[in-house]
Write an enzyme that holds these catalytic residues in place. Structure first.
Site, PDB file in Angstrom:
ATOM      1  CG  HIS A  70       4.275   6.827  -0.205  1.00  0.00           C
ATOM      2  ND1 HIS A  70       4.158   5.718  -0.903  1.00  0.00           N
ATOM      3  CD2 HIS A  70       4.808   7.811  -0.989  1.00  0.00           C
ATOM      4  CE1 HIS A  70       4.721   5.963  -2.207  1.00  0.00           C
ATOM      5  NE2 HIS A  70       5.116   7.168  -2.060  1.00  0.00           N
TER       6      HIS A  70
ATOM      7  CB  CYS B  38       2.784   7.094  -4.714  1.00  0.00           C
ATOM      8  SG  CYS B  38       4.194   8.178  -5.532  1.00  0.00           S
TER       9      CYS B  38
ATOM     10  CD  GLU C 247       2.846   3.441   1.426  1.00  0.00           C
ATOM     11  OE1 GLU C 247       1.692   3.944   1.551  1.00  0.00           O
ATOM     12  OE2 GLU C 247       3.648   3.326   0.521  1.00  0.00           O
TER      13      GLU C 247
END
Lengths: 993, 274
Positions: free
Chosen positions: B233, B106, B235
């Site tokens: 994302h 990002c 994660e």
């Protein structure tokens, strides 16, 4: 000299921002433009070389792939009208600040005090435009005159060689610091004039108290020792006014109230706050005994409850209504980043975990003429949503829960509730994390932003008092990045043990933060001239009470001060030693070595006289309407789903990052297409544990139109039933109350003050009774008591509104339940009884009626139901669960169905209900404490035996046919509609917002 | 000790996702995962060369005030490291020259693109693409399907057909400097992740393609495959319960799809760099 750097998009690059502005100008103002393009302008007022400016323009200020730059010449071509919007002097310019920092990295030197970078945005408009229409676009959408200024230039006037003239919005002040003496030995009229002209907001009794204090010979003798005369200084008067303000002292909630219930009974209530709010928590904690979850209530910036042995939960909800009315974007942004500082400044400090937000607006499609100085609700909506978006997203805090309540009375004052929860170590350096105490000799340290004239006297200013060259003091713009840097630093400092106490600078600024922290030690000595300023020219009293944002106040032990300041410097955070905490008994401020404020601590903190209020309830004779049942119930359901209070808020929810930090395991949007309305989110704050946090809220101001007692009861129940619906443990939950009222003090301006005060009393009585009945302790809260608009003959008062927020725990997030139905064949149960309670419902409101039968809460059966539901969730018996609220059973059924992507067939004859109810009441009654669950057939027996002897109704089942079909009391098909049609009705109203 | 996989996650100035990123790398098996405030690197107390895997996490560096990650890129390019006479960018170049891994998510991806680390077609770390405002002009949080290019040199996506992850950005539209840059990205298989429909075919249709990105590009790598950036994302999806429909999809594996990218990185380091 000042340089003007313009940055525009290269030919052929899509200007998404310009397109959005064009679209929104059409939506907000009904003005249809052919095209809008945008140019960013940096005005660099600094002693730099042409090469340095060139490097900045082509380096950090522009993107070589899509942008082009021009220095000291214009880029604008091919437009009909040009509008350039920049900030007024002194208004926080975050982009300008970042641009200044970029210059520092580039040139290797810091900008000096007189230098700065100022940003503006140029809009190139094409279309049928004259100057008047352009002015309307500039003032009505592109800019806000309170904080911004603009130039309008037509294509014909535009000089291609010069462009827009350079303008540097620097604060220029030649005022010398000066301390005024105010003689209070004057007549009452004059006392009131002093209060009014100084925006002190003190009443006559309070001013007389100050007069007596100043006239006391003992006072004069003490003052003489520090070189002060008998008259109070302006610093002292301002400090007292701040400390004694309604905002800080909550005088209405602390008032002595004579309450008459309208039926011949009267009583005297000595402080609503102590009697009902503190009183409820005390009673509940006693009953909970060793199961008490409360750790720190009412005394700190936020409430603290237990999470597990290692961690505690911190929660606070604030309002920021008046600033948001004036500047929706800045007001809301400041609201959320300001609320962040409360949990952060609780105990020894806590890591922020999530935000919540609840807004009350008038309809964005409001079509009546607006009274002067009110912004259109559409503009308020857009600005507030964007402010909270920037505040939350940029700070890296997920916004996980919220709602928007619409009522046209909120045109007078929008309500902007911002909440923040945080996670605090249960113990820190061997002490409980929620405990802090400054000691005499500790240094007073301010960190974060600098002080300007921002927010002096809050938002009581009017725009007429602002003029070119004077700083805007009325509203502030938050700066999430400065705050984020400070928080990063302070969490490290906390873990290193570099301070003893911490609090935030909010209302009242240093006056309030240092003054309150000094209650630990019994005094302080602070040097106002040491405080870092944004620009020169602030008076000592302004430094003391400025509400400039992004600041925390700390007590640092003297042996740690060097290490503290050193770490701050390395992490690029401003930190300043302003003086020390003492045990002198005095609130003592100096400027340039001279005492400018010397007040006994007990007088400033305890000296305010108690307010006295009269409250009289009256029966307003509400009646149920006599109306025929609608012929087409499917159409009625469609219309209800499209109501602003019921329809999808997805367009807003998606603008908030609700997943940053990676902990949001139940999201605000759920279901087969990720777009169903969740009852509440669930957070997993510790990646190595399956324990979870659930947060939810209830708010139902419409019910206040019948009785605030039941409004309050319903708000509590709504908060709790949303909470249990997803799996929150009903025996491990705390509440927060946020009252927003219209002025309840009887006066010429408020002739119905006694009734409004009685409404307040009744809401508080319900708060006490239902919190005790549910066993939910209150841990924090806030009130905002003057939500009226009054100019000339027009008065708009908001409906009395309480946001009841709840936060608690679930042992295992893997047991979490969402509202969407999961598979065909599952059984649909309604939990709870349905009564003829359409009073103040969405259904009646749609038909233009208020009614009388406001929903009532039976806490005893509700609590039993919620506990049983928790057990069913633990045993994995619940496939889906959704609470019933606005629009009642029919709306909840439709939402469950289209969120899940299946049909539902349900039979109204199965609904456990009060005798004699009509079908429309069965479908749309808003009776409380009800939930709709679906259960796998294999679990039916286990489920029903858990709920044995409780009011549950098996209504029908989930079907493959994607159709909501409801059978009426005569066995007829009463409602029949596809879930796609229902969903479209529900999604369309605010889809494009 | 030399057998430890060491990862660093840089924090500070508006980086927001450092903690969940560190958690994801730990779950993927790295032995050392340090969250390091940028001031530690600039003070020279922590050195990039001690690590194998540099993570530039999501957030809003400097508020994205000058355009996403622009001010952050300027800092990394120009900030000196105390006492060394060098700039942080020198350390970064050395890190790349050493064949180590960098992943930007990002805002971290925006940072890599604006510093010229990606796609770096000519090896000169010159910016040749950008990430700018979504076509709808708005920040959005929504989950997207991503098709992975099986022929890409990217070491992070090895063995993956596609993944499902959230995007949370306002400036994710990839724009290339020229047609040639795009042609090179495609022919060299550097546009490794593309916004797709549920059945993993790349799409330009909103909302499956949330920002109007050129050729539906959601992630890029360099030619070594060791530098990788993406707007979504990973994660944010390392465990089943982070999936938006975990309460209704009973067959979801315990590990989230985002974890796969980190597992590939750790595996690569273990096999090639230790």
């Amino acid at each position: 000299m000042a340089w003007r750097i313009e940055v525009g998009l290269k030919k052929g690059v899509r200007d998404a921002r310009g397109e959005r502005v064009r679209r929104e100008i059409a939506e907000h103002l009904g003005i249809h433009l052919k095209e809008v393009r945008t140019i960013d302008v940096y005005t660099v007022d600094a002693n730099l070389t042409a090469e340095q400016i060139e490097a900045a323009a082509n380096g950090p200020f522009s993107d070589p792939v899509i942008q082009e730059v021009a220095i000291n010449k214009p880029l604008a071509v091919d437009f009909d009208m040009l509008v350039e919007v920049g900030y007024r002097p002194g208004v926080t310019d975050n982009v300008g600040r970042t641009a200044g920092e970029a210059l520092q990295y580039l040139t290797g030197r810091h900008l000096v005090a007189d230098e700065g970078v100022y940003t503006s945005v140029q809009y190139l408009l094409k279309g049928q435009l004259d100057r008047d229409v352009t002015e309307r676009i500039a003032s009505g959408f592109l800019g806000n005159g309170l904080i911004q200024r603009w130039d309008i230039i037509s294509a014909g006037e535009f000089d291609n060689s010069k462009g827009v003239p350079v303008s540097v919005p620097k604060v220029v002040s030649t005022a010398e610091p000066k301390v005024q003496q105010i003689d209070l030995a004057v007549a009452d009229d004059e006392l009131l004039r002093i209060s009014r002209d100084g925006v002190l907001a003190l009443n006559l009794e309070e001013m007389q108290e100050l007069q007596r204090f100043a006239a006391n010979p003992a006072t004069a003798a003490e003052r003489a020792k520090v070189g002060l005369g008998a008259s109070l200084t302006d610093v002292e008067l301002e400090a007292l006014a701040q400390t004694w303000s309604e905002h800080c002292k909550h005088k209405i909630f602390a008032a002595k109230i004579d309450y008459d219930d309208g039926q011949g009974n009267s009583e005297t209530i000595d402080s609503l706050f102590k009697t009902y709010i503190v009183g409820a928590t005390r009673t509940i904690r006693k009953a909970m005994g060793d199961k008490d979850i409360c750790l720190s209530v009412f005394k700190d910036n936020a409430g603290v409850i237990r999470f597990n042995n290692e961690w505690s939960l911190v929660f606070k909800v604030e309002t920021h209504n008046s600033p948001s009315a004036l500047d929706p974007y800045g007001g809301a942004l400041t609201g959320i980043v300001g609320c962040n500082r409360d949990p952060f400044g609780t105990g020894m400090g806590a890591r922020l975990m999530f935000n919540t937000d609840v807004f009350c607006f008038a309809s964005p499609f409001y079509a009546h003429p607006l009274p002067p100085r009110l912004l259109h609700p559409r503009r308020i909506f857009e600005g507030v949503v964007e402010g909270v978006e920037h505040g939350g997203n940029k700070s890296g805090i997920p916004t996980v829960n919220g709602s928007i309540v619409f009522d046209d009375r909120f045109a007078g004052k929008p309500l902007v509730y911002c909440g923040t929860a945080a996670l605090m170590p249960a113990t820190l350096h061997g002490q409980p994390g929620h405990v802090k105490k400054a000691l005499p000799g500790d240094r007073i340290v301010m960190t974060g932003g600098r002080i300007g004239k921002d927010g002096i006297h809050g938002a009581t200013f009017s725009s007429e008092e602002l003029h070119e060259g004077s700083p805007a003091t009325a509203v502030q713009i938050g700066d999430p990045i400065t705050q984020r840097r400070m928080f990063d630093f302070l969490l490290i400092a906390r873990d290193l043990g570099l301070y003893r106490s911490i609090t935030d600078n909010g209302a009242g600024g240093l006056s309030s933060s240092v003054g309150e922290m000094a209650e630990d030690t019994g005094g302080f000595e602070m040097h106002l001239d040491r405080a870092p300023l944004k620009y020169a020219g602030l008076q000592p009293w302004e430094i003391l009470i400025s509400e400039a944002q992004e600041r925390m106040t700390l007590a640092v032990q003297p042996e740690k001060i060097a290490e503290f300041l050193d770490l701050a410097r390395q992490m690029d955070v401003d930190a300043t030693d302003l003086g020390e905490f003492t045990d002198s008994g005095y609130y003592h401020c100096l400027y340039a070595g001279k005492t400018v404020c010397y007040l006994p601590m007990d007088f400033i903190h305890e000296g305010v006289p108690q307010l006295k209020l009269k409250a009289r309830w009256e029966d307003r004779g509400h009646q149920e309407p006599e109306i025929a049942q609608p012929l087409d119930m499917s159409a009625t359901l469609h219309n209800l789903l499209a109501r602003l209070n019921i329809c999808s808020k997805e367009s807003v929810v998606r603008r908030y990052d609700h997943e940053v930090q990676g902990a949001t395991v139940l999201k605000p949007l759920v279901g087969v297409e990720n777009d169903g309305p969740a009852d509440a989110p669930m957070i997993r704050p510790l990646p190595d544990s399956f324990e979870g946090v659930v947060v939810a809220h209830g708010i139902c101001p419409r019910y206040s139109d019948i009785d605030t007692y039941h409004m309050m009861a319903c708000a509590i129940d709504e908060g709790l039933r949303n909470y249990v619906s997803v799996g929150g443990n009903i025996d491990h939950v705390a509440g927060l109350d946020n009252f927003c009222w219209c002025d309840p003090v009887q006066s010429d301006r408020t002739p119905d003050g006694e009734f409004k005060a009685a409404q307040l009393v009744r809401a508080n009585k319900a708060l006490y009774e239902y919190c005790v009945a549910f066993g939910v302790p209150l841990v924090s809260g806030k009130d905002s008591m003057k939500n009226d608009y009054q100019i000339g003959d027009t008065k708009i008062s908001i409906p009395p509104t309480v946001l009841f927020s709840v936060i608690g725990k679930t042992e295992d997030i893997r047991k979490g339940v969402t509202m969407d139905i999961k598979r065909s064949g599952d059984l649909v149960y309604l939990l709870g009884m349905t009564f003829d309670e359409l009073g103040a419902s969405e259904y009646y409101d749609m038909l233009g009626h208020l009614g009388a039968n406001v929903p009532k809460v039976d806490a005893v059966t509700a609590l039993q139901r919620y506990r049983t539901l928790n057990r069913a969730q633990e045993q994995g018996l619940i496939a889906s669960c959704h609470d019933l609220s606005d629009g009642g059973l029919a709306v909840a059924l439709a939402e469950k169905a289209f969120a899940g992507g299946f049909g539902v067939h349900a039979d109204l004859r199965k609904v456990k209900r009060e005798e004699g109810m009509r079908e429309d009441a069965l479908l749309f009654s808003e009776s409380q404490s009800r939930l709709l669950v679906t259960v796998r057939p294999a679990m039916q027996e286990a489920f029903e035996s858990l709920f044995e002897s409780q009011d549950i109704s098996l209504l029908g089942e989930v079907t493959e046919d994607r159709e909501v079909r409801i059978i009426g009391l005569q066995g007829e098909v009463l409602v029949r509609s596809t879930i796609d049609d229902l969903k479209e009705a529900w999604q369309s109203p605010l889809r494009e917002m | 000790m030399s057998k430890q996989v060491k990862a660093i996650v840089i924090a500070g100035n508006g980086t927001n996702c450092e903690r969940e990123t560190a958690h994801a790398i730990r779950l993927a098996g790295a032995e050392v995962v340090d969250i390091v405030h940028i001031s530690e690197l600039l003070a020279g107390r922590v050195c990039l060369s001690d690590y194998h895997f540099l993570n530039l996490a999501g957030g809003f560096l400097d508020g994205d005030d000058l355009g996403s990650a622009k001010a952050g890129a300027n800092r990394l390019l120009h900030a000196p490291v105390a006492g060394s006479g060098e700039h942080l960018s020198d350390h970064l170049r050395q890190f790349i020259a050493d064949g180590k891994l960098i992943m930007g998510v990002c805002n971290g991806f925006q940072l890599m693109v604006k510093m010229g680390l990606l796609p770096d077609l000519d090896g000169e770390l010159r910016q040749s693409a950008t990430l700018t405002f979504n076509d709808n002009g708005r920040f959005e949080d929504r989950w997207v399907y991503l098709k992975a290019d099986a022929e890409s040199p990217c070491i992070f996506t090895r063995g993956l057909d596609g993944v499902y992850l959230p995007v949370r950005h306002g400036e994710g539209k990839l724009v290339a400097e020229s047609e040639q840059v795009l042609a090179d990205l495609e022919s060299r298989h550097l546009s490794v992740l593309k916004y797709s429909t549920k059945d993993f075919s790349p799409t330009m249709e909103y909302p499956a393609n949330p920002n109007g990105s050129l050729a539906a590009i959601a992630g890029l790598c360099d030619e070594t495959g060791r530098l990788f950036g993406l707007m979504p994302h990973p994660e944010a999806y390392v465990h089943r319960t982070q999936h938006p429909r975990w309460t209704r999809e009973d067959d979801l594996p315990e590990d989230g799809m985002g974890l796969w990218l980190y597992q590939n990185a750790v595996k690569f380091i273990r096999e090639e760099l230790l």
